[in-house]
Design an enzyme around this catalytic site. Sequence first.
Site, mmCIF file in Angstrom:
data_model
loop_
_atom_site.group_PDB
_atom_site.id
_atom_site.type_symbol
_atom_site.label_atom_id
_atom_site.label_comp_id
_atom_site.label_asym_id
_atom_site.label_seq_id
_atom_site.Cartn_x
_atom_site.Cartn_y
_atom_site.Cartn_z
ATOM 1 C CD GLU A 1 -73.882 -44.977 16.455
ATOM 2 O OE1 GLU A 1 -74.895 -44.286 16.292
ATOM 3 O OE2 GLU A 1 -73.811 -46.181 16.132
ATOM 4 C CE LYS B 1 -86.542 -43.419 3.482
ATOM 5 N NZ LYS B 1 -85.222 -43.442 2.904
ATOM 6 C CD GLU C 1 -81.778 -55.002 15.549
ATOM 7 O OE1 GLU C 1 -80.793 -54.639 16.244
ATOM 8 O OE2 GLU C 1 -82.447 -56.001 15.818
ATOM 9 C CB CYS D 1 -74.979 -50.802 14.338
ATOM 10 S SG CYS D 1 -74.996 -52.471 13.716
HETATM 11 P P1 NAD Z 1 -80.854 -42.771 9.920
HETATM 12 O O1 NAD Z 1 -81.644 -43.014 11.152
HETATM 13 O O2 NAD Z 1 -80.528 -41.382 9.543
HETATM 14 O O3 NAD Z 1 -81.623 -43.369 8.637
HETATM 15 C C1 NAD Z 1 -82.037 -44.711 8.565
HETATM 16 C C2 NAD Z 1 -83.209 -44.812 7.608
HETATM 17 O O4 NAD Z 1 -84.323 -44.119 8.146
HETATM 18 C C3 NAD Z 1 -82.954 -44.174 6.240
HETATM 19 O O5 NAD Z 1 -83.555 -44.982 5.241
HETATM 20 C C4 NAD Z 1 -83.653 -42.837 6.363
HETATM 21 O O6 NAD Z 1 -84.037 -42.274 5.138
HETATM 22 C C5 NAD Z 1 -84.857 -43.231 7.181
HETATM 23 N N1 NAD Z 1 -85.529 -42.120 7.850
HETATM 24 C C6 NAD Z 1 -85.024 -40.909 8.191
HETATM 25 N N2 NAD Z 1 -85.980 -40.154 8.786
HETATM 26 C C7 NAD Z 1 -87.099 -40.908 8.835
HETATM 27 C C8 NAD Z 1 -88.426 -40.700 9.339
HETATM 28 N N3 NAD Z 1 -88.785 -39.563 9.915
HETATM 29 N N4 NAD Z 1 -89.306 -41.705 9.236
HETATM 30 C C9 NAD Z 1 -88.953 -42.884 8.688
HETATM 31 N N5 NAD Z 1 -87.734 -43.138 8.169
HETATM 32 C C10 NAD Z 1 -86.814 -42.154 8.244
HETATM 33 O O7 NAD Z 1 -79.571 -43.667 10.048
HETATM 34 P P2 NAD Z 1 -78.323 -43.777 9.030
HETATM 35 O O8 NAD Z 1 -77.533 -42.516 9.151
HETATM 36 O O9 NAD Z 1 -78.787 -44.205 7.690
HETATM 37 O O10 NAD Z 1 -77.541 -45.001 9.687
HETATM 38 C C11 NAD Z 1 -76.712 -44.834 10.767
HETATM 39 C C12 NAD Z 1 -77.360 -45.282 12.058
HETATM 40 O O11 NAD Z 1 -77.869 -46.612 11.911
HETATM 41 C C13 NAD Z 1 -76.356 -45.357 13.181
HETATM 42 O O12 NAD Z 1 -76.889 -44.870 14.393
HETATM 43 C C14 NAD Z 1 -76.075 -46.839 13.288
HETATM 44 O O13 NAD Z 1 -75.553 -47.254 14.507
HETATM 45 C C15 NAD Z 1 -77.395 -47.422 12.987
HETATM 46 N N6 NAD Z 1 -77.284 -48.835 12.562
HETATM 47 C C16 NAD Z 1 -77.759 -49.819 13.387
HETATM 48 C C17 NAD Z 1 -77.624 -51.153 13.042
HETATM 49 C C18 NAD Z 1 -78.152 -52.262 13.930
HETATM 50 O O14 NAD Z 1 -78.385 -53.349 13.418
HETATM 51 N N7 NAD Z 1 -78.343 -52.055 15.214
HETATM 52 C C19 NAD Z 1 -77.017 -51.492 11.833
HETATM 53 C C20 NAD Z 1 -76.549 -50.471 11.019
HETATM 54 C C21 NAD Z 1 -76.705 -49.141 11.407
#
Ligand code: NAD
Length: 486
Positions: free
Chosen positions: A378, A170, A245, A279
């Site tokens: 963040e 997804k 992550e 991240c």
């Molecule tokens: P997000 O949590 O909004 O979305 C991530 C994914 O989850 C998307 O595909 C989204 O559609 C999906 N999602 C949203 N609601 C959901 C639900 N209820 N159930 C299942 N899936 C759902 O994050 P984002 O805005 O896309 O990315 C930014 C965040 O990701 C930041 O906090 C960043 O630090 C983190 N990040 C972490 C790493 C790591 O490796 N630790 C790497 C990159 C980004």
Amino acid sequence: MLIDGEWVSATDNCWFDSYEPGTGEVWARVAAATEVDVDRAVRAADRAMHSGPWSKMTASERGEALGRLGELVGRHATVLAEAETRDTGKLIRETAGSVAYVPAFYRYYGGLADKIQGHTLPSDKPGIEIFTYREPIGVVAAIVPWNSPQMLLAVKLAPALAAGNAVVIKPSEHGSVPILELGKLVEQAGIPPGVVNIVTGHGHPVGHELTKHPLVRRVAFTGGPETARTIVRNSAENFASLSLELGGKSPQIVFPDADLDSAVNGIIGGIFGASGQSCVAGSRLYAQREIYDDLIERLVDRTKSIRLGSPLDPDSEMGPLATTEQLQRFDSFVSATPAEGGRVLVGGQRPTKPSEGWFVEPTILETHAEGIRAQSDEIFGPVLAVTTFDNEAEAIKKANASQYGLAAGVWTSAADRAHRLIRSLSAGIVWVNTYRATSPVAPFGGLRDSGGGRESGADAVYDYTSVKTAWINSSNQAVSDPFKVQ
Ligand code: NAD
């Protein structure tokens, strides 16, 4: 979307727009999956795993298929990088670099596929042999954010396939196109239909339905902590295993004995790379008081000269933010800082040039006071919060005072100090005199609100397996009647 080897639209034929952050215009229409589509994809994956040709392939054959997928990614790197740049706004110089490195992940896990081994155990029961198998865990849901779609998918897909699982991906609603492009290569790599499925759409209903589906046995998630909390609750219904992550607020610590030129480059790259939407962004800087003014002057000078521009222009040094929500987030943190006791040292505005797209200036905030949100939360944008420390103990205390624990950077020329800091910093990754380096060989992940589990590295492949223990009575002695006294 890719379901069971077929390119399909959503069952109710709904679509959503994907915007190009470099222009602020719609550039793609993507299928918005329904509950029914998610269910079809999971069932296709389950069938492919248990009864399709994938289930009959040897581990070496799976490894070879992963190697071919890596090779295809390398051959199509230009298309994949451009799709990532247009869909997410990440600079082409960054996406070209990261996509060029993605084949290394498929090769690495392809090589591990036929090295996943069980054990013969030293049995404590005479005549009884005990050994273990490592079996595929089941259907894997791979949920990916927008900030580095190819790379963050590869660290999930490659070990999952190496271990013999099937996957439902997804992608983020802000980064689906590059992953759909990758889907086109899966069949060419000789991976049978249904083994890799892609369902596009928003968190609700797509991610939501996927993570609570009873046939999903593992959820590999990268994204924000709030989304992760929902996923943990959903997956608890079926006790699916998880890797999370999540976000970070990673400290960079600079000691007076550091090579300051090198530190400036590492700090600038660590916070302004990917426009801070990383991240592991090094978003908190702690500099020892003796060098604070000198270091900040250098950082401010370099920040002023960063060239903002179209993400498709290879000369641009910083691109736009990925979404309008990110723009608002940047504005709200920066505008609150003076009232909270901080000071804008450079940046803080929306630039006049480029005039289109979702750009903000690279920003440095001085945050000596307690309670400044830009220091603790963040932002996921190009904002560096800076302050001082007087000694090593204070640096460690300040760096560890965070609910996050993903990464930390240390700049020093003293080996003993480097070792002390590595042990004392509460983070999953510590970089010394370098920053933001990653590798397929190196585990990646964090503590507390930064999540749990590790991606990359050889051990990650075992997270996609379950252990089966086998007992064999080879003593040539029949089992005696359990109710008869001997
Ligand atoms: P997000 O949590 O909004 O979305 C991530 C994914 O989850 C998307 O595909 C989204 O559609 C999906 N999602 C949203 N609601 C959901 C639900 N209820 N159930 C299942 N899936 C759902 O994050 P984002 O805005 O896309 O990315 C930014 C965040 O990701 C930041 O906090 C960043 O630090 C983190 N990040 C972490 C790493 C790591 O490796 N630790 C790497 C990159 C980004």
